[in-house]
Design a protein around this motif. Structure first.
Motif, PDB file in Angstrom:
ATOM      1  N   LYS A   6       0.782  -1.003  -0.067  1.00 13.03           N
ATOM      2  CA  LYS A   6       0.131  -0.008   0.441  1.00 13.03           C
ATOM      3  C   LYS A   6       1.147   1.089   0.074  1.00 13.03           C
ATOM      4  O   LYS A   6       0.486   2.319  -1.018  1.00 13.03           O
ATOM      5  N   CYS A   7       2.169   0.965   1.044  1.00 19.56           N
ATOM      6  CA  CYS A   7       2.315   2.459   0.973  1.00 19.56           C
ATOM      7  C   CYS A   7       4.046   2.169  -0.096  1.00 19.56           C
ATOM      8  O   CYS A   7       5.344   3.844   0.227  1.00 19.56           O
ATOM      9  N   ARG A   8       3.764   1.705  -1.573  1.00 21.78           N
ATOM     10  CA  ARG A   8       5.155   2.166  -1.785  1.00 21.78           C
ATOM     11  C   ARG A   8       5.630   3.477  -2.102  1.00 21.78           C
ATOM     12  O   ARG A   8       4.239   3.955  -2.221  1.00 21.78           O
ATOM     13  N   LYS A   9       6.733   4.246  -2.283  1.00 21.76           N
ATOM     14  CA  LYS A   9       6.827   5.586  -3.049  1.00 21.76           C
ATOM     15  C   LYS A   9       6.233   5.794  -4.153  1.00 21.76           C
ATOM     16  O   LYS A   9       5.057   7.011  -4.283  1.00 21.76           O
ATOM     17  N   SER A  10       6.021   4.649  -5.546  1.00 20.25           N
ATOM     18  CA  SER A  10       5.010   5.422  -5.854  1.00 20.25           C
ATOM     19  C   SER A  10       3.862   4.902  -5.755  1.00 20.25           C
ATOM     20  O   SER A  10       2.748   5.900  -7.098  1.00 20.25           O
ATOM     21  N   PHE A  11       3.546   5.051  -5.213  1.00 20.19           N
ATOM     22  CA  PHE A  11       1.668   4.799  -4.487  1.00 20.19           C
ATOM     23  C   PHE A  11       0.870   5.893  -3.785  1.00 20.19           C
ATOM     24  O   PHE A  11      -0.402   6.032  -3.360  1.00 20.19           O
ATOM     25  N   SER A  12       2.368   5.951  -3.163  1.00 16.06           N
ATOM     26  CA  SER A  12       1.435   7.206  -1.882  1.00 16.06           C
ATOM     27  C   SER A  12       1.451   8.341  -2.592  1.00 16.06           C
ATOM     28  O   SER A  12       2.046   8.703  -3.383  1.00 16.06           O
ATOM     29  N   ASP A  13       1.081   9.427  -1.785  1.00 14.29           N
ATOM     30  CA  ASP A  13       0.778  10.755  -2.015  1.00 14.29           C
ATOM     31  C   ASP A  13       1.478  11.574  -0.811  1.00 14.29           C
ATOM     32  O   ASP A  13       1.006  12.432  -1.361  1.00 14.29           O
ATOM     33  N   VAL A  14       2.601  11.125   0.014  1.00 18.86           N
ATOM     34  CA  VAL A  14       2.816  11.770   1.072  1.00 18.86           C
ATOM     35  C   VAL A  14       4.297  10.415   1.056  1.00 18.86           C
ATOM     36  O   VAL A  14       4.142  10.076   1.072  1.00 18.86           O
ATOM     37  N   GLN A  15       5.425  11.341   1.039  1.00 16.03           N
ATOM     38  CA  GLN A  15       6.264  10.429   1.479  1.00 16.03           C
ATOM     39  C   GLN A  15       7.024  11.702   2.186  1.00 16.03           C
ATOM     40  O   GLN A  15       7.401  12.825   2.800  1.00 16.03           O
TER      41      GLN A  15
END
Length: 122
Positions: A6-15
Motif C-alpha cells: 500500500k505504501c510503496r513510494k510510487s503509490f503514496s501521495d506523501v513521502q
C-alpha cells in the motif's frame, strides 16, 4: 505484507524523508488518524498548500525504523512485545507529537511503559 504494498513510494501521495530514508504514506489515512496530519495536509500548514502530488516532509527527530512502525500503525495493529523500551518510548513520543491518544495510552502501551518513558525525559 499488505502495508508494504500500500505504501510503496510510487503509490503514496506523501513521502517522509527520515534521515535520508523515504517512507511513503497516504495523506487521507494519516489525516483520519491524526488531527495534526489532518491540519497539515488539509488545513493551513505549508504542506497543504503544495499542489504537487509528491509532497516530501523531512522528519528530523526519529529513526527510519521507528517512523516506519509509526506509519504502519495507521493501517494495522502493531505488536510491541518484541520491541525494546527505547523504541516503544519513541512510538509514545510520536503519538504525543501527532495527537494519537490510542498510540499513547490505548492497547499499544501499558501504564508501566508510559511511566518509564516519562522518567527518561525528566
Amino acid at each position: 505484507m499488505i502495508y508494504e504494498k500500500k505504501c510503496r513510494k510510487s503509490f503514496s501521495d506523501v513521502q517522509f524523508d527520515v534521515q535520508q530514508v523515504i517512507v511513503g504514506a497516504h495523506k487521507f489515512i494519516l489525516a483520519l488518524g491524526s488531527l495534526v496530519f489532518k491540519r497539515q495536509f488539509y488545513g493551513y500548514f505549508e504542506e497543504a498548500q503544495i499542489s504537487d502530488k509528491r509532497t516530501v516532509i523531512k522528519i528530523l527527530d526519529f529513526s527510519p525504523q521507528v517512523f516506519r512502525v509509526f506509519i504502519k500503525y495507521f493501517n494495522e495493529e502493531i505488536d510491541i512485545s518484541q520491541m525494546d523500551i527505547k523504541f516503544i518510548c519513541n512510538l509514545y513520543y510520536l503519538g504525543d507529537k501527532y495527537f494519537i491518544e490510542e498510540l499513547k495510552v490505548g492497547r499499544t502501551l501499558t501504564i508501566q511503559t508510559i511511566e518509564i518513558c516519562n522518567s527518561e525525559i525528566h
